[in-house]
Design an enzyme around this catalytic site. Structure first.
Site, PDB file in Angstrom:
ATOM      1  N   ARG A  51      -4.466 -90.097  70.136  1.00  0.00           N
ATOM      2  CA  ARG A  51      -5.910 -90.683  69.752  1.00  0.00           C
ATOM      3  C   ARG A  51      -6.100 -91.667  68.687  1.00  0.00           C
ATOM      4  O   ARG A  51      -6.599 -92.576  68.843  1.00  0.00           O
ATOM      5  CB  ARG A  51      -6.812 -89.567  69.593  1.00  0.00           C
ATOM      6  CG  ARG A  51      -7.560 -88.728  70.418  1.00  0.00           C
ATOM      7  CD  ARG A  51      -7.874 -87.243  70.172  1.00  0.00           C
ATOM      8  NE  ARG A  51      -6.405 -86.996  69.917  1.00  0.00           N
ATOM      9  CZ  ARG A  51      -5.674 -86.430  70.880  1.00  0.00           C
ATOM     10  NH1 ARG A  51      -6.310 -86.172  72.112  1.00  0.00           N
ATOM     11  NH2 ARG A  51      -4.439 -85.941  71.018  1.00  0.00           N
ATOM     12  N   THR A  52      -5.372 -91.224  67.623  1.00  0.00           N
ATOM     13  CA  THR A  52      -5.725 -92.018  66.517  1.00  0.00           C
ATOM     14  C   THR A  52      -5.055 -93.254  66.391  1.00  0.00           C
ATOM     15  O   THR A  52      -5.816 -94.475  66.407  1.00  0.00           O
ATOM     16  CB  THR A  52      -5.261 -91.400  65.258  1.00  0.00           C
ATOM     17  OG1 THR A  52      -5.494 -89.907  65.180  1.00  0.00           O
ATOM     18  CG2 THR A  52      -5.651 -92.123  63.785  1.00  0.00           C
ATOM     19  N   LYS A  80      16.573 -96.540  58.810  1.00  0.00           N
ATOM     20  CA  LYS A  80      17.681 -97.326  58.386  1.00  0.00           C
ATOM     21  C   LYS A  80      17.573 -96.874  56.775  1.00  0.00           C
ATOM     22  O   LYS A  80      18.494 -97.406  55.958  1.00  0.00           O
ATOM     23  CB  LYS A  80      17.876 -98.515  58.331  1.00  0.00           C
ATOM     24  CG  LYS A  80      17.774 -99.254  59.776  1.00  0.00           C
ATOM     25  CD  LYS A  80      18.001-100.677  59.951  1.00  0.00           C
ATOM     26  CE  LYS A  80      17.492-100.989  61.162  1.00  0.00           C
ATOM     27  NZ  LYS A  80      17.268-102.426  61.116  1.00  0.00           N
ATOM     28  N   ARG A 101       0.077 -93.465  59.560  1.00  0.00           N
ATOM     29  CA  ARG A 101       0.106 -92.145  59.599  1.00  0.00           C
ATOM     30  C   ARG A 101       1.648 -91.705  59.166  1.00  0.00           C
ATOM     31  O   ARG A 101       2.461 -92.270  59.395  1.00  0.00           O
ATOM     32  CB  ARG A 101       0.078 -91.428  61.150  1.00  0.00           C
ATOM     33  CG  ARG A 101       0.216 -90.045  61.347  1.00  0.00           C
ATOM     34  CD  ARG A 101      -0.046 -89.412  62.344  1.00  0.00           C
ATOM     35  NE  ARG A 101      -1.606 -89.211  62.526  1.00  0.00           N
ATOM     36  CZ  ARG A 101      -2.120 -88.614  63.344  1.00  0.00           C
ATOM     37  NH1 ARG A 101      -1.572 -88.260  64.423  1.00  0.00           N
ATOM     38  NH2 ARG A 101      -3.415 -88.618  63.534  1.00  0.00           N
ATOM     39  N   HIS A 129      -7.341 -86.841  56.724  1.00  0.00           N
ATOM     40  CA  HIS A 129      -7.323 -87.537  57.709  1.00  0.00           C
ATOM     41  C   HIS A 129      -8.748 -88.342  58.001  1.00  0.00           C
ATOM     42  O   HIS A 129      -9.634 -87.815  58.716  1.00  0.00           O
ATOM     43  CB  HIS A 129      -7.201 -86.526  59.055  1.00  0.00           C
ATOM     44  CG  HIS A 129      -6.750 -87.424  60.360  1.00  0.00           C
ATOM     45  ND1 HIS A 129      -7.156 -88.756  60.658  1.00  0.00           N
ATOM     46  CD2 HIS A 129      -6.522 -86.983  61.421  1.00  0.00           C
ATOM     47  CE1 HIS A 129      -6.825 -89.039  61.822  1.00  0.00           C
ATOM     48  NE2 HIS A 129      -6.504 -88.015  62.434  1.00  0.00           N
TER      49      HIS A 129
END
Ligand code: CP
Length: 307
Positions: A51-52, A80, A101, A129
């Site tokens: 969703r986000t 890396k 995120r 959030h």
């Protein structure tokens, strides 16, 4: 306001203005179709999302802009060993705004400190959030008409659920908010929230493990999944994962005007039979998330509202 890391970065006035803009966008999306022409959003997702990430991308495309980014740490140079600070310096050369995120709490704060472009926290560990919170507030306001005088039941994993933590922080700033915190003992809200947010603001709340008992008193029931990825061992997760399952039988205890929200993804905590109940609004909530993110992108990029 340059970044959005926590819901508290927005004053109540700014939050309300954003929700009003989001509602205007919902009512007349064509008017906003080109306001971000030539702008790019970078979606930097070090943790899974449906969703986000896609609603940020959808939001920018709806505004006439475009999208770059990665959907897992493995497909970026984080694999890396590149630091978040270096990554954001690089992304600042490519994009006008970014949504990040990350599994580590505080990673978007580090990014913001090293960024030349606005950084939006799209979920950091079990912490915050804020754009889910804007989504939740917009949904609640649209359905209940007001964000004041609400009794909100939060049910499930209140310890690790970042959407719960952000929603509590945001809702304590509205008048006469009451919470019913429904969880197993091991998944109660963190102490700092109880002390520094609920008690510091003299908010009325109850902590309980009895969902049916308190359901008749609720305006909103906010269900959450048990956050498997934050557990230290699988045994505890398996023991706690089905602590609360909202089904059609339990919905009989809910008032006619009580709405069920869920940030999603759902695992097992709402049975699919509830989906057809008109009070189950979690898929409408997803749609509100696009409008909330469109409004936020406009605000952070200082885009003038078209006449
Ligand atoms: N609500 C939410 O954050 O969903 P995703 O994990 O799919 O982005």
């Amino acid at each position: 306001m340059n970044h959005l890391i926590s819901p508290m970065d927005l004053s109540v006035t700014e939050t309300n203005e954003l929700l009003e803009l989001a509602q205007r966008i919902k009512d007349n999306p064509e008017k906003y179709a080109n306001v971000c022409k030539g702008k790019k959003i970078a979606t930097l997702f070090y943790e899974p999302s449906t969703r986000t990430r896609l609603s940020f991308e959808s939001a920018m495309i709806n505004l006439g802009g475009s999208v770059i980014g990665f959907s897992s740490a493995d497909s970026s140079s984080a694999a890396k060993g590149e630091s978040v600070a270096d990554t954001i310096r690089v992304i600042s050369c490519f994009a006008d705004i970014c949504a990040m995120r990350h599994p580590k709490e505080g990673a978007p704060t580090v990014a913001a400190a090293n960024s030349k472009i606005p950084v939006i926290n799209a979920g950091d560990g079990g912490h915050n959030h804020p754009t889910q919170t804007l989504t939740d507030l917009l949904t609640i306001k649209a359905l209940k008409g007001d964000l004041n005088n609400l009794t909100i039941g939060l049910c499930g994993d209140l310890k690790f659920g970042r959407t719960v933590h952000s929603l509590i922080n945001a809702m304590v700033r509205y008048e006469n908010t009451k919470f019913v915190l429904i969880s197993p003992n091991e998944l109660k809200i963190p102490d700092y929230l109880r002390r520094e947010v609920l008690e510091a603001n003299a908010i009325k709340y109850i902590e309980t493990d009895e969902l049916e008992r308190y359901m008749p008193n609720l305006d909103i029931l906010y269900m959450t999944r048990v956050q498997r990825e934050r557990f230290f061992n699988e045994e505890d997760y398996v023991r706690l994962k089905d602590s609360f399952i909202l089904d059609e039988k339990k919905m009989q205890y809910a008032p006619e005007n009580m709405y069920v929200l869920h940030p999603l993804p759902r695992v097992n905590e709402i049975s699919v039979g509830v989906d057809k109940d008109k009070r189950a609004v979690y898929f409408d909530q997803v749609q509100y998330g696009v409008y909330a993110r469109m409004a936020l992108i406009m605000k952070l990029l200082n885009i003038e509202e078209p006449k």
